[in-house]
Structure formats: C-alpha cells, structure tokens
Motif scaffolding. Structure first.
Motif, PDB file in Angstrom:
ATOM      1  N   GLU A   1      49.448 -15.892  -9.012  1.00 60.85           N
ATOM      2  CA  GLU A   1      48.858 -17.067  -8.383  1.00 60.85           C
ATOM      3  C   GLU A   1      48.868 -16.940  -6.856  1.00 60.85           C
ATOM      4  OE1 GLU A   1      49.868 -20.451 -11.778  1.00 60.85           O
ATOM      5  OE2 GLU A   1      50.834 -20.544  -9.805  1.00 60.85           O
ATOM      6  N   THR A   2      47.912 -17.569  -6.238  1.00 56.71           N
ATOM      7  CA  THR A   2      47.848 -17.591  -4.781  1.00 56.71           C
ATOM      8  C   THR A   2      49.148 -18.107  -4.199  1.00 56.71           C
ATOM      9  OG1 THR A   2      45.455 -17.956  -4.807  1.00 56.71           O
ATOM     10  CG2 THR A   2      46.627 -18.577  -2.809  1.00 56.71           C
ATOM     11  N   GLY A   3      49.630 -17.404  -3.174  1.00 52.98           N
ATOM     12  CA  GLY A   3      50.841 -17.824  -2.485  1.00 52.98           C
ATOM     13  C   GLY A   3      52.121 -17.197  -3.009  1.00 52.98           C
ATOM     14  N   THR A   4      52.057 -16.504  -4.120  1.00 57.19           N
ATOM     15  CA  THR A   4      53.260 -15.881  -4.667  1.00 57.19           C
ATOM     16  C   THR A   4      53.422 -14.464  -4.116  1.00 57.19           C
ATOM     17  OG1 THR A   4      52.098 -15.046  -6.589  1.00 57.19           O
ATOM     18  CG2 THR A   4      53.109 -17.215  -6.775  1.00 57.19           C
ATOM     19  N   PRO A   5      54.658 -13.995  -4.001  1.00 58.44           N
ATOM     20  CA  PRO A   5      54.863 -12.601  -3.583  1.00 58.44           C
ATOM     21  C   PRO A   5      54.659 -11.649  -4.750  1.00 58.44           C
ATOM     22  CG  PRO A   5      56.961 -13.698  -3.879  1.00 58.44           C
ATOM     23  CD  PRO A   5      55.909 -14.745  -4.130  1.00 58.44           C
ATOM     24  N   VAL A   6      54.174 -10.474  -4.435  1.00 53.08           N
ATOM     25  CA  VAL A   6      53.921  -9.459  -5.450  1.00 53.08           C
ATOM     26  C   VAL A   6      54.390  -8.106  -4.913  1.00 53.08           C
ATOM     27  CG1 VAL A   6      52.165  -8.222  -6.777  1.00 53.08           C
ATOM     28  CG2 VAL A   6      51.881 -10.669  -6.327  1.00 53.08           C
ATOM     29  N   THR A   7      55.070  -7.352  -5.748  1.00 51.07           N
ATOM     30  CA  THR A   7      55.467  -5.995  -5.367  1.00 51.07           C
ATOM     31  C   THR A   7      54.931  -5.003  -6.380  1.00 51.07           C
ATOM     32  OG1 THR A   7      57.470  -6.705  -4.215  1.00 51.07           O
ATOM     33  CG2 THR A   7      57.399  -4.429  -4.978  1.00 51.07           C
ATOM     34  N   LEU A   8      54.261  -3.993  -5.857  1.00 45.34           N
ATOM     35  CA  LEU A   8      53.782  -2.879  -6.665  1.00 45.34           C
ATOM     36  C   LEU A   8      54.660  -1.670  -6.372  1.00 45.34           C
ATOM     37  CD1 LEU A   8      49.912  -3.243  -6.119  1.00 45.34           C
ATOM     38  CD2 LEU A   8      51.352  -4.319  -7.863  1.00 45.34           C
ATOM     39  N   ARG A   9      54.966  -0.932  -7.423  1.00 46.72           N
ATOM     40  CA  ARG A   9      55.875   0.197  -7.263  1.00 46.72           C
ATOM     41  C   ARG A   9      55.144   1.503  -7.544  1.00 46.72           C
ATOM     42  NH1 ARG A   9      59.678   2.952 -11.000  1.00 46.72           N
ATOM     43  NH2 ARG A   9      61.371   3.890  -9.779  1.00 46.72           N
ATOM     44  N   CYS A  10      55.463   2.495  -6.738  1.00 48.04           N
ATOM     45  CA  CYS A  10      54.952   3.845  -6.930  1.00 48.04           C
ATOM     46  C   CYS A  10      56.131   4.796  -7.011  1.00 48.04           C
ATOM     47  CB  CYS A  10      54.045   4.240  -5.781  1.00 48.04           C
ATOM     48  SG  CYS A  10      53.390   5.920  -5.908  1.00 48.04           S
ATOM     49  N   HIS A  11      56.124   5.624  -8.038  1.00 49.89           N
ATOM     50  CA  HIS A  11      57.198   6.586  -8.240  1.00 49.89           C
ATOM     51  C   HIS A  11      56.606   7.980  -8.400  1.00 49.89           C
ATOM     52  CE1 HIS A  11      61.124   8.032  -9.601  1.00 49.89           C
ATOM     53  NE2 HIS A  11      60.489   8.681 -10.562  1.00 49.89           N
ATOM     54  N   GLN A  12      57.145   8.955  -7.639  1.00 51.31           N
ATOM     55  CA  GLN A  12      56.653  10.321  -7.757  1.00 51.31           C
ATOM     56  C   GLN A  12      57.803  11.269  -8.024  1.00 51.31           C
ATOM     57  OE1 GLN A  12      56.938  12.961  -5.102  1.00 51.31           O
ATOM     58  NE2 GLN A  12      57.402  11.791  -3.242  1.00 51.31           N
ATOM     59  N   THR A  13      57.488  12.321  -8.753  1.00 46.90           N
ATOM     60  CA  THR A  13      58.521  13.252  -9.207  1.00 46.90           C
ATOM     61  C   THR A  13      58.414  14.626  -8.553  1.00 46.90           C
ATOM     62  OG1 THR A  13      57.116  13.907 -11.062  1.00 46.90           O
ATOM     63  CG2 THR A  13      58.670  12.095 -11.439  1.00 46.90           C
ATOM     64  N   GLU A  14      57.502  14.792  -7.575  1.00 47.45           N
ATOM     65  CA  GLU A  14      57.251  16.116  -7.006  1.00 47.45           C
ATOM     66  C   GLU A  14      57.839  16.296  -5.612  1.00 47.45           C
ATOM     67  OE1 GLU A  14      55.744  18.509  -8.813  1.00 47.45           O
ATOM     68  OE2 GLU A  14      55.711  17.057 -10.460  1.00 47.45           O
ATOM     69  N   ASN A  15      58.638  15.361  -5.168  1.00 50.26           N
ATOM     70  CA  ASN A  15      59.306  15.480  -3.862  1.00 50.26           C
ATOM     71  C   ASN A  15      58.307  15.550  -2.699  1.00 50.26           C
ATOM     72  OD1 ASN A  15      61.807  15.487  -2.506  1.00 50.26           O
ATOM     73  ND2 ASN A  15      61.649  17.694  -2.139  1.00 50.26           N
ATOM     74  N   HIS A  16      57.165  14.872  -2.847  1.00 54.29           N
ATOM     75  CA  HIS A  16      56.182  14.846  -1.754  1.00 54.29           C
ATOM     76  C   HIS A  16      56.740  14.070  -0.574  1.00 54.29           C
ATOM     77  CE1 HIS A  16      53.292  16.627  -4.338  1.00 54.29           C
ATOM     78  NE2 HIS A  16      53.140  15.576  -5.111  1.00 54.29           N
ATOM     79  N   ARG A  17      56.496  14.576   0.614  1.00 57.49           N
ATOM     80  CA  ARG A  17      56.951  13.874   1.819  1.00 57.49           C
ATOM     81  C   ARG A  17      56.056  12.661   2.133  1.00 57.49           C
ATOM     82  NH1 ARG A  17      57.011  16.205   8.040  1.00 57.49           N
ATOM     83  NH2 ARG A  17      57.647  14.251   9.014  1.00 57.49           N
ATOM     84  N   TYR A  18      54.748  12.853   2.020  1.00 54.95           N
ATOM     85  CA  TYR A  18      53.809  11.804   2.393  1.00 54.95           C
ATOM     86  C   TYR A  18      53.406  10.990   1.163  1.00 54.95           C
ATOM     87  CZ  TYR A  18      53.138  14.074   6.910  1.00 54.95           C
ATOM     88  OH  TYR A  18      53.327  14.604   8.167  1.00 54.95           O
ATOM     89  N   MET A  19      53.413   9.683   1.310  1.00 54.27           N
ATOM     90  CA  MET A  19      52.939   8.794   0.256  1.00 54.27           C
ATOM     91  C   MET A  19      52.046   7.733   0.875  1.00 54.27           C
ATOM     92  SD  MET A  19      56.239   8.428  -2.262  1.00 54.27           S
ATOM     93  CE  MET A  19      55.273   7.748  -3.625  1.00 54.27           C
TER      94      MET A  19
END
Lengths: 113, 114
Positions: B14-32
């Motif tokens: 809903e409008t006004g609520t906080p939202v968090t999206l998660r990204c997980h990587q397994t290749e030890n990349h420096r840049y995301m």
C-alpha cells in the motif's frame, strides 16, 4: 556522456527472415557495448559484447553485431529468425572507468510463423 | 547461472508503507546494482555498490535507499512507497573490476503499489 538509441520499439519479421535490430551510441571515449535479451517474466541475459577486440562480435543463439565507429553503431543481426527469438532486446553502453551500463529503451522482436 | 537471487519475486503493497527488496549473490562479485524497468524507459539505475558499505546513487535514486553489510547481500528500501514506484526491479552484479566485464542480472521483483 554515454547514451544509447534503439531505433524501433517493435520489429516484426517472418520466420527464416533476416533479423536486424538497430543501436546507435554516444560516448566520449571508446565504449564497451552490449546486447542483452529478455524473455517474458525473466531477467536479462547477455547475448554478446564488444570490448575493443574484433569489430564483428559473435554471440549466443546465432546472433552477431558489428561495431562501426564511423557510424557510432552496434546493430544486432541474425541471418534466419526462429520462433524462439521472440523477446525484447536491449543495447547498452559503458565506458572505461565507469561503474554502470546505460541501456536503450529496448526493441521487442516478434517472429511471424 | 549468475548466482543472483531476488526476494520477494512479487509483492503488492500500500502507498506509504516501507518495502525492502533483497538481492543475494553467490559469486563474490564486488559490484552490485539495482535497476528499475518501466515501459518506454528501458532499465534505469537506482543505486549501486562497489564494496561492503560503499554505495552511490544512480539516475533515479529519489525515494530509494540501499545497504550492503555483506558482500553477498544488497538491499533496496523504499522508505514510503508511492504508486510511481510500481515497477519491475532487477538486481545485477558485475563479473570483474573493469567496465568491459559483463553485468549479470537476477530474475526480477515485480512490485505493485496500490
């Protein structure tokens, strides 16, 4: 400043016909250039990339692209379209030392049986 | 397989609520990276990270924040979601340190703000 222009937001070809998707770039220094493909409801997959080696780059699924500095172009081609090529295609540019890719707005390819 | 997973894959909020999206990587990349994809705009960079606790803004960063406390995780937060943030969000990671290295993408997170 880096930017990419993809001419034609939609391209339709018949199965077996030549595929040509156009990409022109703007860059103040020699660029790195990429083509990505996106199938419905999926992420982007790298097709091919140019990193200042050979100007004709071959990628996956029979696609290739030619870097033409004089025309600031990096058009994507495939000699014979297949139904499975229907997807959205994105051209992207990066410069040496840059941390990011700049994407074009995409071209949706439809293949007609 | 680029080893990049996003969660949630689909969310309605809903409008006004906080939202968090998660990204997980397994290749030890420096840049995301976090991009958003909207019709007619292609992909636009929201924020990126060049190391743990090192982040920078992209071209459409207003209304978004990010955090990276571990190499493998990169979080995107919408502090107070708005309808204009309805979009598909893609996490990505770069294979190596130079600009010619490939950026690999996750499968996307579809966010609808009502």
């Amino acid at each position: 400043a880096q930017s990419v222009t993809q001419l034609g937001s939609h391209v339709s070809v018949s199965e077996g016909a030549l595929v040509l998707l156009r990409c022109n770039y703007s860059s103040s220094v020699p660029p790195y250039l990429f083509w990505y493909v996106q199938y419905p409801n999926q992420g982007l997959q790298l097709l091919l990339k140019y990193t200042s080696a050979a100007t004709l780059v071959k990628g996956i699924n029979g696609f290739e692209a030619e870097f033409k500095k004089s025309e600031t172009s990096f058009h994507l081609t495939k000699p014979s379209a297949h139904m499975s090529d229907a997807a959205e295609y994105f051209c992207a540019v990066s410069e040496a030392g840059a941390n990011n890719l700049f994407f074009g707005t995409g071209t949706r390819l439809t293949v007609i049986p | 397989d680029a080893g990049i997973t996003q969660s949630p894959r689909h969310k309605v909020t809903e409008t006004g609520t906080p939202v968090t999206l998660r990204c997980h990587q397994t290749e030890n990349h420096r840049y995301m990276y976090w991009y958003r994809q909207d019709p007619g705009h292609g992909l636009r960079l929201i924020h990126y990270s060049y190391g743990v606790k090192d982040t920078d803004k992209g071209e459409v960063s207003d209304g978004y924040s990010v955090s990276r406390s571990k190499t493998e995780d990169f979080l995107l937060t919408l502090e107070s979601a708005t309808s204009s943030q309805t979009s598909v969000y893609f996490c990505a990671a770069r294979q190596g340190p130079t600009s010619g290295n490939t950026i690999y993408f996750g499968e996307g997170s579809w966010l609808t703000v009502v």
